[in-house]
Design an enzyme around this catalytic site. Structure first.
Site, PDB file in Angstrom:
ATOM      1  CE  LYS A   1      -0.571   1.360  -5.755  1.00 22.91           C
ATOM      2  NZ  LYS A   1      -1.657   0.490  -6.266  1.00 22.91           N
TER       3      LYS A   1
ATOM      4  CB  SER B   1      -0.222  -3.029  -5.166  1.00 22.76           C
ATOM      5  OG  SER B   1      -1.065  -2.210  -5.958  1.00 22.76           O
TER       6      SER B   1
ATOM      7  CB  SER C   1      -4.240  -2.512  -5.934  1.00 19.80           C
ATOM      8  OG  SER C   1      -3.372  -3.595  -6.118  1.00 19.80           O
TER       9      SER C   1
HETATM   10  N1  GLN Z   1      -3.127  -8.193  -6.368  1.00 20.20           N
HETATM   11  C1  GLN Z   1      -3.425  -8.078  -7.750  1.00 20.20           C
HETATM   12  C2  GLN Z   1      -2.148  -8.242  -8.540  1.00 20.20           C
HETATM   13  O1  GLN Z   1      -1.193  -8.599  -7.954  1.00 20.20           O
HETATM   14  C3  GLN Z   1      -4.049  -6.750  -8.039  1.00 20.20           C
HETATM   15  C4  GLN Z   1      -3.061  -5.661  -8.033  1.00 20.20           C
HETATM   16  C5  GLN Z   1      -3.669  -4.339  -8.370  1.00 20.20           C
HETATM   17  O2  GLN Z   1      -4.870  -4.143  -8.288  1.00 20.20           O
HETATM   18  N2  GLN Z   1      -2.808  -3.430  -8.769  1.00 20.20           N
HETATM   19  O3  GLN Z   1      -2.085  -8.048  -9.708  1.00 20.20           O
END
Ligand code: GLN
Length: 489
Positions: free
Chosen positions: A78, A153, A177
């Site tokens: 990532k 994400s 994420s």
């Molecule tokens: N979807 C969640 C957010 O938008 C979690 C994102 C994540 O785990 N980085 O913050």
């Protein structure tokens, strides 16, 4: 197009000299060349670096030098994990062209174990999102249905594994994420206990929530990566000095047989309420029956503060993000506005031009929550809710070994479907966020498909440092089912 073997198989064959790492790497790059144009899982390929590493591993094998447990395994990373090779952009325009002077500990450990990093994967800008549509560059598509999102994400990493580009990838999980995109793409995703894996070199989003973890095609491969990633790192004071168990060894037949009988699976009513898609609920309930057939007992548990988790998370995470993102000022890193009028304009114009709308929304929300007069009303209250959520889990784990439920309330949604409505997007993480607030480990694994052919994920959560049992429970289920053998496209 060939499907890749598992990381475990590749590493064993490369180490034994039956297969060359270079050949494995070229095959992965070939699969990526064939379909990444459509899916856009990668922001950047690091092919040259990867081939160099692969050739070096082959040389070690020929010379009889020891190679690591991931020898020759192609891995995607990532793009919020720093690498000295290629760029590190976090999916943000503000870090366009940024080259990190150091690599993340997670990346270094993978490479030291023989992994071959083939590229940096797409993500929602600064890991803020649940669909990868917030990337400052382009959205990634779901390999099972390119009209749908891969989740986020870590959507690029999940898509890269689901498409068969690589057997495994790294993601980060602040509120779901790793697990939510794993669920939407039909792969395994594990968020370790807070402190299990070093965050050094992971670009900070919500520092008290962020954890690095693996996405992989199988539970065994996730265990293999976790074993390499785990352990104390003097460069991250939040990494815990606790012995790393033999995660993979724990998945052999004998230890698995020993845990199957009497395993207590907690089923929280709060995870099966309104908003849960009917096909997802059906698949998860079938998975619970599989566990019963394997000798486990289902136990009703309650996690009463589940409905408050999203609100608490969006105060804690944005408060921390507003501080963490202060460093992008046009001076230290990446993008700088071309014609600033003065120093103040340099800061504000750089940030106005460099950050996308979701990042700005969160910086404003976090700054507001921390401001004098509102601090107690919002931020402190969120911290109290966080503590109550931790207590809910502690109480639940008095009665069960793992907590089971859906990972995501719905399967993959269509591109564009939720972009206009941030609150709707935030609901994608209703089942995953609590684990980050509590610091506990959680895994998502495939447990079925909708009639339309979209993957469904089962989430298992465990007590602090309960990764071994989580992996064992996941492997027991995987061994009894064949969802993980299906491939997209
Ligand atoms: N979807 C969640 C957010 O938008 C979690 C994102 C994540 O785990 N980085 O913050």
């Amino acid at each position: 197009m060939s499907t890749p073997d598992t990381a475990a198989t590749i590493a064993a064959e490369v180490a034994a000299g039956r297969r060359r790492a270079e050949e494995v790497c070229r095959a992965a790059l070939g699969r990526i060349a064939a379909r990444n144009g459509e899916l856009k899982a990668f922001l950047e390929l690091t092919a040259e670096h990867a081939l160099e590493r692969a050739v070096a591993i082959d040389r070690d094998v020929v010379a009889g030098r020891p190679v690591g447990p991931l020898a020759g395994v192609p891995v995607a990373v990532k793009d919020n994990l720093c690498t000295t090779f290629g760029h590190t952009t976090c999916g943000s325009r503000i870090l366009a062209g940024y080259v990190s002077p150091y690599s993340a500990t997670a990346v270094e450990r993978l490479e030291a174990a023989g992994a071959v990093i083939v590229g940096k994967t797409n993500l929602d800008e600064f890991a803020m999102g649940s669909s990868t549509e917030n990337s400052g560059y382009f959205p990634t598509r779901n390999p099972w249905d390119p009209e749908r999102v891969p989740g986020g994400s870590s959507g690029g990493s999940a898509a890269a594994v689901a498409a068969g580009f690589v057997p495994a990838a790294l993601g980060s999980d602040t509120g779901g994420s790793i697990r939510q995109p794993a669920a939407l793409c039909g792969v395994v995703g594990l968020k370790p206990t807070y402190g299990r894996v070093s965050r050094y070199g992971l670009v900070a989003y919500g520092s008290s929530l962020d954890q690095v973890g693996p996405l992989a095609g199988t539970v065994t491969d996730a265990a293999l990566l976790l074993a390499v990633l785990s352990g104390r790192d003097p460069r991250d004071s939040t990494s815990v000095d606790q012995a790393v168990p033999d995660y993979r060894g724990a998945l052999r037949d004998a230890p698995l047989a020993a845990v199957a009988h009497g395993l207590r699976i907690g089923v929280p009513a709060e995870y099966f309420g309104a908003g849960l898609d009917a096909e997802t609920e059906g698949a998860v309930r079938s998975a619970l029956r599989v566990f019963e057939q394997l000798g486990a007992t289902l136990v009703d548990v309650t996690l009463p503060r589940t409905p408050q988790a999203i609100a608490a998370y969006y105060l804690v995470a944005t408060a921390e993000a507003s501080g963490n993102l202060a460093r992008y000022d046009g001076v230290h890193y990446g993008y700088r506005t071309p014609h600033p009028a003065d120093i103040e304009d340099l800061y504000s114009a750089t940030r106005a031009e460099g950050f996308g709308p979701e990042v700005k929304r969160r910086i404003m929300l976090g700054t507001f929550a921390l401001s004098a007069g509102y601090y107690d009303r919002y931020y402190n209250k969120a911290l109290r809710v966080r503590r109550l959520i931790q207590e809910d889990f502690t109480a639940a784990f008095d009665h069960c070994d793992v907590v089971a439920g859906p990972t995501s309330p719905t399967p993959a949604f269509r591109l564009g479907e939720r972009t206009a409505d941030p609150l709707q997007m935030y609901l994608a993480d209703v089942y995953t966020i609590s684990a980050n607030l509590a610091g506990i480990p959680a895994i998502s694994l495939p447990c079925g498909f909708t009639r339309a052919g979209l993957p469904i994920g089962l989430q298992l959560q465990g007590p602090l440092f309960g990764e071994t049992l989580l992996l064992q429970a996941a492997r027991l289920y995987e061994r009894a089912t064949d969802w993980h053998t299906r491939r997209a496209g």
